[in-house]
Design an enzyme around this catalytic site. Sequence first.
Site, PDB file in Angstrom:
ATOM      1  N   THR A  62      10.932 -10.029 -28.615  1.00 55.89           N
ATOM      2  CA  THR A  62      12.229 -10.093 -27.939  1.00 55.89           C
ATOM      3  C   THR A  62      12.752 -11.532 -27.925  1.00 55.89           C
ATOM      4  O   THR A  62      13.515 -11.908 -27.033  1.00 55.89           O
ATOM      5  CB  THR A  62      12.112  -9.584 -26.492  1.00 55.89           C
ATOM      6  OG1 THR A  62      11.106 -10.344 -25.820  1.00 55.89           O
ATOM      7  CG2 THR A  62      11.749  -8.106 -26.449  1.00 55.89           C
ATOM      8  N   HIS A 118       3.388 -17.719 -18.807  1.00 57.34           N
ATOM      9  CA  HIS A 118       3.967 -16.733 -19.735  1.00 57.34           C
ATOM     10  C   HIS A 118       2.858 -15.982 -20.465  1.00 57.34           C
ATOM     11  O   HIS A 118       1.795 -16.541 -20.761  1.00 57.34           O
ATOM     12  CB  HIS A 118       4.892 -17.413 -20.746  1.00 57.34           C
ATOM     13  CG  HIS A 118       4.177 -18.324 -21.705  1.00 57.34           C
ATOM     14  ND1 HIS A 118       3.799 -17.922 -22.971  1.00 57.34           N
ATOM     15  CD2 HIS A 118       3.760 -19.611 -21.585  1.00 57.34           C
ATOM     16  CE1 HIS A 118       3.191 -18.927 -23.592  1.00 57.34           C
ATOM     17  NE2 HIS A 118       3.153 -19.971 -22.768  1.00 57.34           N
ATOM     18  N   HIS A 120       1.931 -11.740 -22.454  1.00 52.78           N
ATOM     19  CA  HIS A 120       2.276 -10.329 -22.652  1.00 52.78           C
ATOM     20  C   HIS A 120       1.545  -9.459 -21.629  1.00 52.78           C
ATOM     21  O   HIS A 120       0.590  -8.747 -21.941  1.00 52.78           O
ATOM     22  CB  HIS A 120       1.916  -9.893 -24.072  1.00 52.78           C
ATOM     23  CG  HIS A 120       2.688 -10.601 -25.145  1.00 52.78           C
ATOM     24  ND1 HIS A 120       4.055 -10.754 -25.112  1.00 52.78           N
ATOM     25  CD2 HIS A 120       2.287 -11.207 -26.301  1.00 52.78           C
ATOM     26  CE1 HIS A 120       4.461 -11.415 -26.183  1.00 52.78           C
ATOM     27  NE2 HIS A 120       3.404 -11.708 -26.915  1.00 52.78           N
ATOM     28  N   ARG A 142      15.314  -6.336 -25.433  1.00 53.71           N
ATOM     29  CA  ARG A 142      16.024  -6.237 -26.710  1.00 53.71           C
ATOM     30  C   ARG A 142      16.361  -4.783 -27.019  1.00 53.71           C
ATOM     31  O   ARG A 142      15.715  -3.868 -26.500  1.00 53.71           O
ATOM     32  CB  ARG A 142      15.123  -6.812 -27.810  1.00 53.71           C
ATOM     33  CG  ARG A 142      15.741  -6.933 -29.188  1.00 53.71           C
ATOM     34  CD  ARG A 142      14.751  -7.593 -30.133  1.00 53.71           C
ATOM     35  NE  ARG A 142      15.325  -7.865 -31.438  1.00 53.71           N
ATOM     36  CZ  ARG A 142      14.684  -8.485 -32.432  1.00 53.71           C
ATOM     37  NH1 ARG A 142      13.435  -8.904 -32.235  1.00 53.71           N
ATOM     38  NH2 ARG A 142      15.278  -8.709 -33.592  1.00 53.71           N
ATOM     39  N   TYR A 257      18.976 -25.912 -26.873  1.00 53.34           N
ATOM     40  CA  TYR A 257      19.160 -24.690 -27.660  1.00 53.34           C
ATOM     41  C   TYR A 257      20.344 -24.820 -28.619  1.00 53.34           C
ATOM     42  O   TYR A 257      20.271 -24.383 -29.765  1.00 53.34           O
ATOM     43  CB  TYR A 257      19.366 -23.500 -26.726  1.00 53.34           C
ATOM     44  CG  TYR A 257      19.485 -22.176 -27.449  1.00 53.34           C
ATOM     45  CD1 TYR A 257      18.350 -21.470 -27.840  1.00 53.34           C
ATOM     46  CD2 TYR A 257      20.732 -21.639 -27.761  1.00 53.34           C
ATOM     47  CE1 TYR A 257      18.451 -20.265 -28.505  1.00 53.34           C
ATOM     48  CE2 TYR A 257      20.848 -20.436 -28.426  1.00 53.34           C
ATOM     49  CZ  TYR A 257      19.703 -19.747 -28.797  1.00 53.34           C
ATOM     50  OH  TYR A 257      19.817 -18.552 -29.470  1.00 53.34           O
ATOM     51  N   THR A 268      11.060 -13.251 -38.068  1.00 51.34           N
ATOM     52  CA  THR A 268      10.112 -12.385 -38.763  1.00 51.34           C
ATOM     53  C   THR A 268      10.409 -12.381 -40.255  1.00 51.34           C
ATOM     54  O   THR A 268      11.568 -12.320 -40.674  1.00 51.34           O
ATOM     55  CB  THR A 268      10.205 -10.952 -38.202  1.00 51.34           C
ATOM     56  OG1 THR A 268       9.923 -10.992 -36.799  1.00 51.34           O
ATOM     57  CG2 THR A 268       9.211 -10.033 -38.882  1.00 51.34           C
TER      58      THR A 268
END
Length: 334
Positions: A62, A118, A120, A142, A257, A268
């Site tokens: 995401t 942070h 998963h 997402r 950013y 990817t």
Amino acid sequence: MNLCVSCSLQLLVFLLLFTERAIARHEVREIEQRHTIDGPRQDATLDEDDDVVIIYNRVPKTASTSFTNIAYDLCAKNKYHVLHINTTKNNPVMSLQDQVRFVKNVTSWKEMKPGFYHGHISYLDFAKFGVKKKPIYINVIRDPIERLVSYYYFLRFGDDYRPGLRRRKQGDKKTFDECVAAGGSDCAPEKLWLQIPFFCGHSSECWNVGSRWALEQAKYNLINEYFLVGVTEELEDFIMLLEATLPRFFRGATELYRTGKKSHLRKTTEKKLPTKETIAKLQQSEIWKMENEFYEFALEQFQFVRAHAVREKDGELYILAQNFFYEKIYPKSN
């Protein structure tokens, strides 16, 4: 011969994991020793600005690595710590004993405050463990099909972040379209069920694919337990809102950013967009309908928050200044 090769590979993986964890423990000891040398913190309380913990329980694929790298880029300048929660085999569900350990670490580890954690992992309710001051949860989600397509190709070809790393499905050349047409397991509708359980949490029902209760619980947590949830497709606006509301951590994030070299961005490799036929086939699934309902719910909430926090001028968004003040203050001071 094949058996020997397999044993050697297993030994190599074990040694790499052992080394990685040893290094991590060494880094922690170094930090704790440095704080001891510099002088222990007072036992009473931390400064209010420092007694803050953010947890980003990131959903895979995401733009989570892209966003996390911004936090790493800013941590030295803004004086906070970043810690990766590395769970065995990336299992998002912690054992009860690990939940207790994690809650204790996050709340009492003063040397790591202010801290940005942070990993998963699925949402964990700190109030369940008697914690008075809970951490601040944030996240990004997402479009569910886009997320699954990205994850499918990531497992086969990796990304430009660590291009030399061998991926679990490396060697499988089937496109996502071919996988769906053949009824493959890696592209099955059940694989869409991820964002809902990540927000739902550690209850068993959260991980029952297609659970309506899990969807409603995920919605409840998003509204009541998360400070802000953005969407991958509007990541810059998410970062802008975080900088405006949590400057202790994100001061300078928007500029980084927008104008940085974008070294934090991750793409990817070899990803091919699915055809309309493939998308239509997945959208027939009840699982997609539920995951998409959750995504649309999150998107609407994010856009609502943004609409009340920014204004647009010449195609650019600007954070609104303070829009309230105090008056009629009594009793009057002499």
